[in-house]
Write an enzyme that holds these catalytic residues in place. Sequence first.
Site, PDB file in Angstrom:
ATOM      1  CG  HIS A 142      -1.477  28.436  -3.606  1.00 34.88           C
ATOM      2  ND1 HIS A 142      -1.310  28.543  -4.966  1.00 34.88           N
ATOM      3  CD2 HIS A 142      -0.670  27.177  -3.549  1.00 34.88           C
ATOM      4  CE1 HIS A 142      -0.454  27.723  -5.610  1.00 34.88           C
ATOM      5  NE2 HIS A 142      -0.279  26.697  -4.482  1.00 34.88           N
ATOM      6  CG  ASP A 144      -0.310  32.591  -6.110  1.00 32.41           C
ATOM      7  OD1 ASP A 144      -1.146  31.742  -5.254  1.00 32.41           O
ATOM      8  OD2 ASP A 144       0.735  32.819  -5.967  1.00 32.41           O
ATOM      9  CG  ASP A 175       0.670  24.277  -7.625  1.00 35.70           C
ATOM     10  OD1 ASP A 175       0.379  24.877  -6.323  1.00 35.70           O
ATOM     11  OD2 ASP A 175       1.883  24.645  -7.707  1.00 35.70           O
ATOM     12  CD  GLU A 209       2.702  28.291  -2.611  1.00 39.02           C
ATOM     13  OE1 GLU A 209       3.395  27.677  -1.952  1.00 39.02           O
ATOM     14  OE2 GLU A 209       2.404  28.222  -3.797  1.00 39.02           O
ATOM     15  CD  GLU A 210       2.730  28.507  -7.050  1.00 40.80           C
ATOM     16  OE1 GLU A 210       4.177  28.504  -6.798  1.00 40.80           O
ATOM     17  OE2 GLU A 210       2.163  27.659  -7.472  1.00 40.80           O
ATOM     18  CG  ASP A 236      -0.822  24.900   2.244  1.00 43.06           C
ATOM     19  OD1 ASP A 236      -1.695  24.934   1.576  1.00 43.06           O
ATOM     20  OD2 ASP A 236       0.126  25.515   2.389  1.00 43.06           O
ATOM     21  CG  HIS A 458       5.397  25.041 -10.429  1.00 48.96           C
ATOM     22  ND1 HIS A 458       6.203  25.829  -9.688  1.00 48.96           N
ATOM     23  CD2 HIS A 458       4.467  25.012  -9.993  1.00 48.96           C
ATOM     24  CE1 HIS A 458       5.537  26.180  -8.734  1.00 48.96           C
ATOM     25  NE2 HIS A 458       4.443  25.650  -8.643  1.00 48.96           N
TER      26      HIS A 458
HETATM   27 ZN   LIG Z   1       1.220  25.410  -4.953  1.00 54.06          ZN
END
Ligand SMILES: [Zn+2]
Length: 498
Positions: A142, A144, A175, A209-210, A236, A458
């Site tokens: 992903h 984003d 990520d 995705e987030e 994934d 994150h």
């Molecule tokens: Zn992720």
Amino acid sequence: MTGQNAEWKLFKFLKVLLFSVIFLITVLFLVATVKTFTFDADAGLLLGKWENTTAISLHLSPQQRKNQLAHFKAAIQIPTVSFTETNVNTSALREFDALLRKVFPKVFSSSVVQHEMVGSYSHLLTVSGSEADLEPYMLLAHIDVVPADEADGWDAPPFSAQEINGFIYGRGTIDNKQSVMGILQALEYLLERGYTPRRSFYIGLGHDEEVNGLHGAVNIVKLLKSRGVKLQYVLDEGLAVLDGVISGLDGPAALIGISEKGQATVKLSVSSAPGHSSMPPRESSIGILASAVKRLEENPMPRLFGYGPERGMFEHLAHKFGLPLKFIMSNLWLFSPLLSRVLERKPDTNAFVRTTTAVTMFNSGVKVLELVESTVSDERVKVELVNGFDPLPISSYDEQAFGFQIIKKTVQSMFPQLTVAPGVCVGNTDSRHYKDITQDIYRFAPSWFKPGDPQRFHGVNERISIQNYEEIVQFYFQLIQNNDIRKLPPPHSSQHEL
Ligand SMILES: [Zn+2]
Ligand SMILES: *[C@@H]1O[C@H](CO)[C@@H](O)[C@H](O)[C@H]1NC(C)=O
Ligand SMILES: *[C@@H]1O[C@H](CO)[C@@H](O)[C@H](O)[C@H]1NC(C)=O
């Protein structure tokens, strides 16, 4: 406040969770080492018996390596932030699209690759193989990222892609732009070297995705379904290579996620009888709710997982789960403390304030409700399940599991010292939307995590080493070719019988 019929409804999404921390925890669970899994390591891959499909090798000049790194840094510098389901940085997404087209010209012009934009900003690539009877697979990543604020204590601005001691710092470095760029860079190199796949495959790059993937992954899956596509497997993001992160495990392990947690959103409400404002009930509805919420906050995960009355039940039910759930369930004494330690960390960053949730468990909503009810332990509070989904089915990981073995072979040929084992991913990924078009979903990239690294997820100082980014490109470069075998070699056991 007047004393009319008061019905207080509160959507309280307990922030008990982790999501945030996609994998990290993950980790805890899985654990390769343990004797339950040793068979896995012992079985070996019989590399010699595999059809040789990796004919193209990747030699890069210093200049090419420099360019490759520059592309990656450029990707990190575009702040493709998802703030909420309805607020994503569309200008950054457009910029990102332009970057991909500029740095991967072969991917966007090759006759074997068909490119489509889906949900305005997500990408679907269809790479046509020469043998139509081979079932296609799919790679996901992903674009984003979650928000990042330099003031939280970053050593370098989060969208700077600054290089410090061999690491690139920035939101998205693990990520999940390492995979977005890694996959496309690998395909670009393969196409430059004249590669055409035997087995068709798809690449899906979601842009939201987030914030649940409702515009990206969901629409990609719709499109594939409308075309009758069935996938051999999906790979994934999710788990990683853990080195020194699981205590008791000697040496690094590559954990391939074969399932991921479910999620439940619970609504609490109290209806109070009509009253008069001059004579307020001793306890107002809001007061009752407030204490219920307080109890839930004071008794988060440890109660919900592993320490409550459900502990015995899990242990009892353990034999009904396949590995590795069975292993986890039978070893809650081991996993609960680790789990609660992770949970104690407040998900302080942004995206989760809004997401707040839910109860993450390896079982269904009904059980979640019972746990919430027993924690609240006040009959005046009505507990309802608003929405949620069950944990994802467990993907196969035996000797005949095509995707699992391809990933494992690729990892082991690059990193012979690694133990490879299945694991459970505690975060959610876009891949959960694919469960109707494939039986097997795997969640893995060879990002190396050492102690302290899971918190970067994150969190502050998200980073990747330059060497690790190169390994990720190499991984996809090999993986794509490894998928070209027509079928797996015969199972280990029957070899012995022959
Ligand atoms: Zn992720
Ligand atoms: C696979 O084939 C290629 C070219 O045909 C060769 O260069 C390579 O060494 C082979 N690999 C193995 C493991 O045999
Ligand atoms: C959105 O992305 C653009 C770059 O395309 C950037 O200049 C802008 O600051 C970003 N907006 C927010 C709110 O992050």
